[in-house]
Design a protein around this motif. Sequence first.
Motif, PDB file in Angstrom:
ATOM      1  N   PHE A  50       6.553  -7.508 -27.103  1.00  0.00           N
ATOM      2  CA  PHE A  50       7.057  -6.895 -28.320  1.00  0.00           C
ATOM      3  C   PHE A  50       8.422  -6.278 -28.067  1.00  0.00           C
ATOM      4  O   PHE A  50       8.724  -5.883 -26.935  1.00  0.00           O
ATOM      5  CB  PHE A  50       6.093  -5.808 -28.812  1.00  0.00           C
ATOM      6  CG  PHE A  50       4.829  -6.373 -29.376  1.00  0.00           C
ATOM      7  CD1 PHE A  50       4.724  -6.646 -30.731  1.00  0.00           C
ATOM      8  CD2 PHE A  50       3.746  -6.644 -28.571  1.00  0.00           C
ATOM      9  CE1 PHE A  50       3.560  -7.177 -31.260  1.00  0.00           C
ATOM     10  CE2 PHE A  50       2.583  -7.176 -29.079  1.00  0.00           C
ATOM     11  CZ  PHE A  50       2.495  -7.448 -30.436  1.00  0.00           C
ATOM     12  N   ARG A  84       4.173 -10.926 -34.571  1.00  0.00           N
ATOM     13  CA  ARG A  84       5.291 -10.978 -33.627  1.00  0.00           C
ATOM     14  C   ARG A  84       5.691 -12.416 -33.315  1.00  0.00           C
ATOM     15  O   ARG A  84       6.865 -12.778 -33.349  1.00  0.00           O
ATOM     16  CB  ARG A  84       4.911 -10.239 -32.342  1.00  0.00           C
ATOM     17  CG  ARG A  84       5.810 -10.478 -31.154  1.00  0.00           C
ATOM     18  CD  ARG A  84       7.233 -10.029 -31.401  1.00  0.00           C
ATOM     19  NE  ARG A  84       8.085 -10.347 -30.302  1.00  0.00           N
ATOM     20  CZ  ARG A  84       8.869 -11.428 -30.216  1.00  0.00           C
ATOM     21  NH1 ARG A  84       8.903 -12.306 -31.176  1.00  0.00           N
ATOM     22  NH2 ARG A  84       9.642 -11.613 -29.165  1.00  0.00           N
ATOM     23  N   ALA A  91      11.886 -11.089 -35.057  1.00  0.00           N
ATOM     24  CA  ALA A  91      11.125  -9.865 -34.803  1.00  0.00           C
ATOM     25  C   ALA A  91      12.027  -8.744 -34.298  1.00  0.00           C
ATOM     26  O   ALA A  91      11.781  -7.572 -34.581  1.00  0.00           O
ATOM     27  CB  ALA A  91      10.016 -10.131 -33.793  1.00  0.00           C
TER      28      ALA A  91
END
Length: 142
Positions: A50, A84, A91
């Motif tokens: 992430f 994601r 993202a």
Amino acid sequence: MVRGRLLPVLLTAAGLFGSAGLFADGSTVGAVVMLLAFVAFAAVNSPLVFPPSLGAEEARRRSAADGRPVVYWRPGCGYCRRLRFRLGRDARRAHWVDIWRDPAAAAAVRAVADGNETVPTVVLPDGRAQVNPDPEWVRERL
């Protein structure tokens, strides 16, 4: 902090133990394949896939300044991972906030999700929120 890394660590450990057993039985190729599969699965479930997390206040401030949405997420969440990966490179254009690292972020999610910590929750700069949105909806707002 520890909760987010627990699943990848357990997956890696399981891969190590499983592959050690296969290696001890003489199946070197099987051991390598098993270890690589577990490490790959651990990497996909790692918080490292992430974008860097911000604090809730910093994310709201940046969102107000640049008009980008804030995405509240938590490690190990399959829906967060789906969002994601479906967003791909886009993202990074959102501000990501880990609700397990920031109690204010968890409170912000509870405020828009009927008291639940349901993630991913996307909050737009104008204050509108969407719980577990379709990735295409998010992409349109990026």
